[in-house]
Design a protein around this motif. Sequence first.
Motif, mmCIF file in Angstrom:
data_model
loop_
_atom_site.group_PDB
_atom_site.id
_atom_site.type_symbol
_atom_site.label_atom_id
_atom_site.label_comp_id
_atom_site.label_asym_id
_atom_site.label_seq_id
_atom_site.Cartn_x
_atom_site.Cartn_y
_atom_site.Cartn_z
ATOM 1 N N VAL A 34 -30.960 11.040 -1.059
ATOM 2 C CA VAL A 34 -30.673 12.211 -0.223
ATOM 3 C C VAL A 34 -31.290 13.458 -0.845
ATOM 4 C CG1 VAL A 34 -28.832 13.692 0.682
ATOM 5 C CG2 VAL A 34 -28.558 11.210 0.729
ATOM 6 N N GLN A 35 -31.115 13.615 -2.140
ATOM 7 C CA GLN A 35 -31.695 14.758 -2.832
ATOM 8 C C GLN A 35 -33.220 14.695 -2.817
ATOM 9 O OE1 GLN A 35 -29.867 14.568 -6.717
ATOM 10 N NE2 GLN A 35 -28.081 15.749 -6.068
ATOM 11 N N GLN A 36 -33.770 13.502 -3.022
ATOM 12 C CA GLN A 36 -35.225 13.343 -3.022
ATOM 13 C C GLN A 36 -35.835 13.707 -1.682
ATOM 14 O OE1 GLN A 36 -35.947 9.327 -4.284
ATOM 15 N NE2 GLN A 36 -35.035 9.624 -6.307
ATOM 16 N N ALA A 37 -35.066 13.486 -0.611
ATOM 17 C CA ALA A 37 -35.567 13.817 0.724
ATOM 18 C C ALA A 37 -35.394 15.295 1.049
ATOM 19 C CB ALA A 37 -34.841 12.973 1.763
ATOM 20 N N GLY A 38 -34.782 16.031 0.146
ATOM 21 C CA GLY A 38 -34.595 17.466 0.358
ATOM 22 C C GLY A 38 -33.517 17.805 1.361
ATOM 23 N N VAL A 39 -32.565 16.879 1.546
ATOM 24 C CA VAL A 39 -31.488 17.092 2.513
ATOM 25 C C VAL A 39 -30.326 17.816 1.849
ATOM 26 C CG1 VAL A 39 -29.843 15.939 4.040
ATOM 27 C CG2 VAL A 39 -32.143 15.001 3.752
ATOM 28 N N ASP A 40 -29.785 18.808 2.534
ATOM 29 C CA ASP A 40 -28.622 19.546 2.036
ATOM 30 C C ASP A 40 -27.421 18.605 2.030
ATOM 31 O OD1 ASP A 40 -26.173 21.125 2.073
ATOM 32 O OD2 ASP A 40 -27.433 22.875 2.412
ATOM 33 N N HIS A 41 -26.952 18.268 0.841
ATOM 34 C CA HIS A 41 -25.873 17.286 0.663
ATOM 35 C C HIS A 41 -24.606 17.687 1.406
ATOM 36 C CE1 HIS A 41 -22.327 15.947 -1.794
ATOM 37 N NE2 HIS A 41 -22.919 14.785 -1.643
ATOM 38 N N ALA A 42 -24.168 18.914 1.206
ATOM 39 C CA ALA A 42 -22.921 19.373 1.820
ATOM 40 C C ALA A 42 -23.034 19.414 3.339
ATOM 41 C CB ALA A 42 -22.543 20.743 1.278
ATOM 42 N N ARG A 43 -24.182 19.845 3.830
ATOM 43 C CA ARG A 43 -24.370 19.931 5.283
ATOM 44 C C ARG A 43 -24.410 18.533 5.894
ATOM 45 N NH1 ARG A 43 -29.673 21.962 8.589
ATOM 46 N NH2 ARG A 43 -28.764 21.847 10.679
ATOM 47 N N LEU A 44 -25.011 17.584 5.196
ATOM 48 C CA LEU A 44 -25.067 16.226 5.716
ATOM 49 C C LEU A 44 -23.662 15.636 5.843
ATOM 50 C CD1 LEU A 44 -26.566 13.710 6.632
ATOM 51 C CD2 LEU A 44 -26.864 13.082 4.221
ATOM 52 N N ILE A 45 -22.830 15.847 4.838
ATOM 53 C CA ILE A 45 -21.454 15.343 4.889
ATOM 54 C C ILE A 45 -20.714 15.958 6.076
ATOM 55 C CG2 ILE A 45 -19.224 15.324 3.701
ATOM 56 C CD1 ILE A 45 -20.832 15.253 1.061
ATOM 57 N N GLU A 46 -20.817 17.264 6.214
ATOM 58 C CA GLU A 46 -20.132 17.952 7.308
ATOM 59 C C GLU A 46 -20.608 17.429 8.664
ATOM 60 O OE1 GLU A 46 -19.589 22.527 9.052
ATOM 61 O OE2 GLU A 46 -20.701 22.166 7.190
ATOM 62 N N THR A 47 -21.909 17.196 8.790
ATOM 63 C CA THR A 47 -22.460 16.702 10.054
ATOM 64 C C THR A 47 -22.007 15.273 10.320
ATOM 65 O OG1 THR A 47 -24.409 18.111 9.716
ATOM 66 C CG2 THR A 47 -24.573 16.388 11.384
ATOM 67 N N ILE A 48 -21.999 14.442 9.284
ATOM 68 C CA ILE A 48 -21.543 13.054 9.448
ATOM 69 C C ILE A 48 -20.098 13.018 9.927
ATOM 70 C CG2 ILE A 48 -20.842 11.008 8.138
ATOM 71 C CD1 ILE A 48 -23.465 11.243 6.587
ATOM 72 N N PHE A 49 -19.249 13.844 9.342
ATOM 73 C CA PHE A 49 -17.840 13.864 9.758
ATOM 74 C C PHE A 49 -17.722 14.209 11.241
ATOM 75 C CE2 PHE A 49 -15.877 14.827 5.312
ATOM 76 C CZ PHE A 49 -16.194 13.539 4.921
ATOM 77 N N SER A 50 -18.536 15.160 11.692
ATOM 78 C CA SER A 50 -18.495 15.565 13.094
ATOM 79 C C SER A 50 -19.018 14.454 14.005
ATOM 80 C CB SER A 50 -19.318 16.834 13.289
ATOM 81 O OG SER A 50 -19.357 17.215 14.654
#
Length: 240
Positions: A34-50
């Motif tokens: 996830v970090q290697q892809a440059g994805v915002d970790h916290a934002r990804l979690i929040e989006t997944i929950f939604s």
Amino acid sequence: MLPKALLLDLDDTILNDSGHADDCWIHACADGSVQQAGVDHARLIETIFSVRDWYWGDADRHRAGRLDLGAARREIVRLSLAAMGLDDAALADRVGDAYSDHRERRMEPFPDAIDTIRWFRQSGCRLALLTNGGATGQRAKIDRFDLGDLFDLILIEGELGFGKPDARVFERALGEFDVEPSDAWMVGDNLEWDVAPPQRLGMFAVWVDVRGRGVPDTSAIRPDRIVRTLSELRQLQGTA
């Protein structure tokens, strides 16, 4: 008097299946890819929950998704990444599979659940396990925790071709045991699947409120009894 037949749900009734779900998503999203892809970790979690809540909130998606949880979880991540403007199927697969691995490792029986099932079996009750989900995944759980020999009957949605809340599941169990609905209890954590349908058939329905949140104010369903753990079922004999 104990019931002649006791019908039990599996996930979040006998096994603590979803109690660590949020933590498992957090760990899955902490994967280095996830970090290697440059994805915002916290934002990804929040989006997944939604997206997760939206995905499982639809009855048709739920029915299809629970028959192949791995694919459903990968799809949830793919949709979450898409909502963030990213198209990375390989990353979605890695995160979704990592989540499934975390869920499997952290799954365990609730305290005293298996001992309680043994107690009912030794007391002379016929026992049936009624569970939704795919055949392979649910059988793997049953084998992993040595549950098969505890039950006289196991009905799995992926093997039957239909599942709860379809009345045929409960009717199949009652028919196999040759007992009247009034002589059987159904116990599970889902009000819509494990309580309302058996009540309509005339069964005694016990809701397992594992989180202790109580029946939602918006629900018209009223269980015959509410317990927090399966061990409390032993105290219900003579009260049903």
